[in-house]
Design a protein around this motif. Structure first.
Motif, PDB file in Angstrom:
ATOM      1  N   UNK A  28       0.862  -1.182   0.000  1.00 34.00           N
ATOM      2  CA  UNK A  28       0.000   0.000   0.000  1.00 34.00           C
ATOM      3  C   UNK A  28       0.899   1.233   0.000  1.00 34.00           C
ATOM      4  N   UNK A  29       0.582   2.201  -0.867  1.00 35.07           N
ATOM      5  CA  UNK A  29       1.380   3.424  -0.982  1.00 35.07           C
ATOM      6  C   UNK A  29       0.513   4.623  -0.599  1.00 35.07           C
ATOM      7  N   UNK A  30       1.045   5.457   0.278  1.00 33.29           N
ATOM      8  CA  UNK A  30       0.332   6.645   0.746  1.00 33.29           C
ATOM      9  C   UNK A  30       1.262   7.838   0.610  1.00 33.29           C
ATOM     10  N   UNK A  31       0.794   8.884  -0.065  1.00 30.19           N
ATOM     11  CA  UNK A  31       1.573  10.125  -0.189  1.00 30.19           C
ATOM     12  C   UNK A  31       0.718  11.279   0.312  1.00 30.19           C
ATOM     13  N   UNK A  32       1.338  12.182   1.053  1.00 34.24           N
ATOM     14  CA  UNK A  32       0.567  13.307   1.605  1.00 34.24           C
ATOM     15  C   UNK A  32       1.399  14.569   1.617  1.00 34.24           C
ATOM     16  N   UNK A  66       3.341   0.562   3.246  1.00 32.45           N
ATOM     17  CA  UNK A  66       3.119  -0.660   4.023  1.00 32.45           C
ATOM     18  C   UNK A  66       3.238  -1.837   3.068  1.00 32.45           C
ATOM     19  N   UNK A  67       4.040  -2.819   3.438  1.00 35.61           N
ATOM     20  CA  UNK A  67       4.255  -3.952   2.540  1.00 35.61           C
ATOM     21  C   UNK A  67       4.252  -5.263   3.318  1.00 35.61           C
ATOM     22  N   UNK A  68       3.783  -6.306   2.655  1.00 32.95           N
ATOM     23  CA  UNK A  68       3.816  -7.667   3.183  1.00 32.95           C
ATOM     24  C   UNK A  68       4.868  -8.418   2.384  1.00 32.95           C
ATOM     25  N   UNK A  69       5.888  -8.904   3.077  1.00 33.85           N
ATOM     26  CA  UNK A  69       7.016  -9.574   2.437  1.00 33.85           C
ATOM     27  C   UNK A  69       6.914 -11.086   2.623  1.00 33.85           C
ATOM     28  N   UNK A  70       7.251 -11.816   1.573  1.00 34.87           N
ATOM     29  CA  UNK A  70       7.280 -13.271   1.630  1.00 34.87           C
ATOM     30  C   UNK A  70       8.541 -13.698   2.378  1.00 34.87           C
ATOM     31  N   UNK A  71       8.399 -14.650   3.306  1.00 30.08           N
ATOM     32  CA  UNK A  71       9.543 -15.134   4.067  1.00 30.08           C
ATOM     33  C   UNK A  71       9.429 -16.617   4.346  1.00 30.08           C
ATOM     34  N   UNK A  72      10.549 -17.240   4.765  1.00 30.95           N
ATOM     35  CA  UNK A  72      10.551 -18.662   5.052  1.00 30.95           C
ATOM     36  C   UNK A  72       9.631 -19.009   6.222  1.00 30.95           C
ATOM     37  N   UNK A  73       9.565 -18.123   7.215  1.00 31.15           N
ATOM     38  CA  UNK A  73       8.721 -18.390   8.378  1.00 31.15           C
ATOM     39  C   UNK A  73       7.320 -17.827   8.251  1.00 31.15           C
ATOM     40  N   UNK A 377     -17.678  -1.206  10.640  1.00 28.38           N
ATOM     41  CA  UNK A 377     -17.293  -0.724   9.317  1.00 28.38           C
ATOM     42  C   UNK A 377     -16.074   0.198   9.458  1.00 28.38           C
ATOM     43  N   UNK A 378     -15.006  -0.059   8.709  1.00 30.07           N
ATOM     44  CA  UNK A 378     -13.752   0.721   8.885  1.00 30.07           C
ATOM     45  C   UNK A 378     -13.798   2.087   8.203  1.00 30.07           C
ATOM     46  N   UNK A 379     -14.467   3.036   8.831  1.00 30.42           N
ATOM     47  CA  UNK A 379     -14.591   4.386   8.278  1.00 30.42           C
ATOM     48  C   UNK A 379     -13.627   5.381   8.937  1.00 30.42           C
ATOM     49  N   UNK A 380     -12.755   4.919   9.824  1.00 30.25           N
ATOM     50  CA  UNK A 380     -11.992   5.865  10.654  1.00 30.25           C
ATOM     51  C   UNK A 380     -10.513   5.539  10.745  1.00 30.25           C
ATOM     52  N   UNK A 381      -9.941   5.035   9.659  1.00 29.98           N
ATOM     53  CA  UNK A 381      -8.507   4.759   9.643  1.00 29.98           C
ATOM     54  C   UNK A 381      -7.714   5.938   9.107  1.00 29.98           C
ATOM     55  N   UNK A 382      -7.048   6.656   9.991  1.00 33.00           N
ATOM     56  CA  UNK A 382      -6.301   7.859   9.580  1.00 33.00           C
ATOM     57  C   UNK A 382      -4.861   7.803  10.078  1.00 33.00           C
ATOM     58  N   UNK A 393       4.261   9.560   7.352  1.00 24.39           N
ATOM     59  CA  UNK A 393       5.179   8.705   8.105  1.00 24.39           C
ATOM     60  C   UNK A 393       4.512   8.019   9.293  1.00 24.39           C
ATOM     61  N   UNK A 394       3.201   7.862   9.258  1.00 23.40           N
ATOM     62  CA  UNK A 394       2.470   7.176  10.316  1.00 23.40           C
ATOM     63  C   UNK A 394       1.608   6.073   9.702  1.00 23.40           C
ATOM     64  N   UNK A 395       1.421   5.006  10.449  1.00 26.51           N
ATOM     65  CA  UNK A 395       0.514   3.950  10.000  1.00 26.51           C
ATOM     66  C   UNK A 395      -0.906   4.307  10.438  1.00 26.51           C
ATOM     67  N   UNK A 396      -1.926   3.754   9.797  1.00 24.72           N
ATOM     68  CA  UNK A 396      -3.299   4.118  10.152  1.00 24.72           C
ATOM     69  C   UNK A 396      -3.653   3.733  11.587  1.00 24.72           C
ATOM     70  N   UNK A 397      -4.216   4.689  12.305  1.00 22.60           N
ATOM     71  CA  UNK A 397      -4.794   4.448  13.621  1.00 22.60           C
ATOM     72  C   UNK A 397      -6.284   4.732  13.526  1.00 22.60           C
ATOM     73  N   UNK A 398      -6.981   4.688  14.647  1.00 22.95           N
ATOM     74  CA  UNK A 398      -8.421   4.937  14.655  1.00 22.95           C
ATOM     75  C   UNK A 398      -8.672   6.343  15.190  1.00 22.95           C
TER      76      UNK A 398
END
Length: 522
Positions: A28-32, A66-73, A377-382, A393-398
């Motif tokens: 996911x890419x976010x620019x602000x 935000x990224x999900x990386x493939x790993x052995x574990x 319903x996820x209407x408040x992720x900022x 530079x912040x991840x989504x909070x509520x």
């Protein structure tokens, strides 16, 4: 400010760039770009001063991934950001930081996916912000500050009560007239997209606030004023006059003995209680972690049946309105408490998903969330930070947006005071915080200004500031609501992001404690 088109093209280009990276499962890419302009108000009738001081601005822009990386574990989830660089090099650096920070998260389900409401956001008007605030000049900021100062000084200069206190109109400045506070303008632009939602969603919003405290220092009298609006043309500086009038009315304040009183809370105390106590308990993450005062209460009566509270990020023309969350999902109305019943929670995608998959969700919520998806319903992720506004530079909070509080009977201030008969009007509190933890719902705060005795349905004697403390339980306060005014005004709490459209609320059996008696001997 970085243009919306540049933010949008950056996000689109970054997704294509990340798609070529083999170990990225989803991203996911976010620019602000977020700007704030602020000036301080500092007028003192007895000390040389500038009146409007420290006009300044801040601007932050960048990209967050935000990224999900493939790993052995198993998959690992990470976040990284890069400030002031929207180039492919900045994207690469942000992604490397996300890889470096990636950790296994057993509660992670996926990045946000479209909701049934997702088609609605794109049909809303894209131009609800104020171009005048987006392009504001320094001179306009300073003029706005002086508008507030001048509005306060007009009230002081025309006050017969101050002239009587001073002896003559010419001696009014010797009473020690003070006007302090700030005027702030906020500019926000963002773009977001992901491998699961590749269509870039964009949003831009503006608003303007003013907070003012005025004093008549020789009379130990203090008053408050505040204003919030979406457009520069609507800003009249009225917060200065309001603060000055309240300071004049506060002269000759008296103490109040400890006891239980019927109380009318003004808009600022209502906002402070919402911001520090009620809204945190209505957030999905607080129920997941078993910290909410409403644990296990969804679908049950938790307040007076005359009370309704809801959040509406898509409400037209409101100060906290945003079309899209920082997860690219549409905002909208979330009923939190309806006719006293707990109906729903503020949530983002992550919190919704982990509650939907939590084997203990029924105990935490009081209902099976699989049977009641409308409650989450996820209407408040900022993406928010202490700098204010959306931040790359912040991840989504509520976080809430526009919070509305309504009663079944549409009271006026006069009818609410008449309903109370004899009691206390509380107009400003501070240092509001939970004691014994948020879940216990116990709290305390101090009454600092704008407060009066209510006698025979009318405001009469002003109360001395900083001499009364409220101690109580927020659940009990909600149960003891007697009435709510129809008229509400937008108020933002100290350091808060949400805007509470706060009415006046009458509540019975509120315990007030007299404090600071030693000050009478100082």
């Amino acid at each position: 400010m970085t243009s919306l088109s540049e933010l949008k093209s950056t996000v689109r280009r970054a997704l294509r760039q990340i798609a070529r990276v083999k170990d990225v499962q989803e991203a996911e890419v976010f620019a602000s770009s977020t700007g704030q302009l602020l000036c301080r108000l500092n007028y003192n009738s007895e000390i040389p001063c500038h009146g409007v001081e420290e006009p300044k601005s801040s601007d932050s822009f960048g990209i967050g991934i935000r990224a999900v990386f493939v790993g052995n574990g198993g998959p690992r989830v990470g976040f990284g950001s890069e400030a002031r660089d929207l180039s492919p090099t900045g994207v690469r650096r942000a992604l490397e930081k996300a890889r470096h920070n990636a950790v296994p998260d057993p509660e992670f389900i996926s990045l946000p996916t479209p909701t049934p409401e997702s088609g609605r956001g794109s049909r809303r008007s894209a131009h609800y912000h104020d171009p005048a605030i987006m392009e504001v000049k320094d001179r306009v900021l300073v003029e706005a500050g002086w508008r507030v100062i001048n509005d306060a000084l007009k009230v002081f200069a025309s006050s017969d009560q101050l002239a009587w206190m001073a002896g003559t109109q010419e001696k009014v400045p010797s009473l020690g007239l003070i006007v302090g506070g700030d005027v702030s303008l906020f500019q926000q632009r963002m773009a977001v997209a992901s491998t699961r939602m590749p269509t870039v969603q964009t949003d831009e919003s503006t608003f303007m606030t003013s907070y003012v405290t005025s004093m008549v220092e020789r009379k130990n009298a203090k008053g408050s004023g505040y204003a919030a609006t979406t457009h520069l043309a609507k800003f009249k500086g009225e917060a200065g006059g309001e603060a000055a009038r309240n300071a004049v009315k506060a002269a000759g304040g008296e103490r109040l003995p400890s006891g239980s009183y019927t109380v009318v809370l003004g808009p600022q105390p209502v906002t402070d209680l919402m911001t520090n106590l009620i809204l945190p308990s209505l957030s999905a993450d607080s129920l997941y972690s078993c910290q909410s005062a409403f644990l296990g209460e969804l679908g049950r009566l938790v307040a007076s049946e005359m009370l309704t509270i809801y959040d509406h990020g898509g409400a037209r023309g409101m100060v906290g309105t945003k079309h899209f969350t920082c997860e690219g999902l549409p905002t909208g109305r979330t009923d939190l408490i309806r006719s006293g019943v707990l109906q729903g929670l503020l949530s983002n995608h992550y919190e919704t998903q982990r509650l939907l998959h939590d084997p203990q969700a029924r105990e935490k919520l009081g209902i099976n969330p699989q049977d009641h998806p409308e409650a989450l319903v996820p209407r408040n992720g900022f993406r928010l930070s202490g700098r204010g506004g959306r931040q790359f530079d912040a991840v989504p909070s509520v976080a809430a947006t526009n919070v509305f509080i309504e009663g079944t009977a549409p009271h006026t201030t006069e009818s609410l005071l008449s309903l109370v008969g004899n009691g206390v009007y509380i107009g400003r509190i501070w240092y509001t915080y939970p004691i014994n933890g948020l879940r216990a719902a116990d709290f305390t705060c101090t009454v600092v200004a704008d407060s009066y005795l209510i006698q025979n349905g009318r405001l009469t004697v002003p109360l001395q500031g900083n001499t009364i403390r409220i101690t109580g339980n927020i659940r009990q306060l909600l149960w003891n609501v007697l009435g709510v005014t129809k008229q509400a005004r937008p108020v933002m709490g100290w350091g808060a992001e949400e805007v509470v459209y706060a009415p006046e609320i009458a509540i019975r059996d509120v315990h007030l404690s007299e404090i600071a008696q030693f000050m009478e001997r100082v």
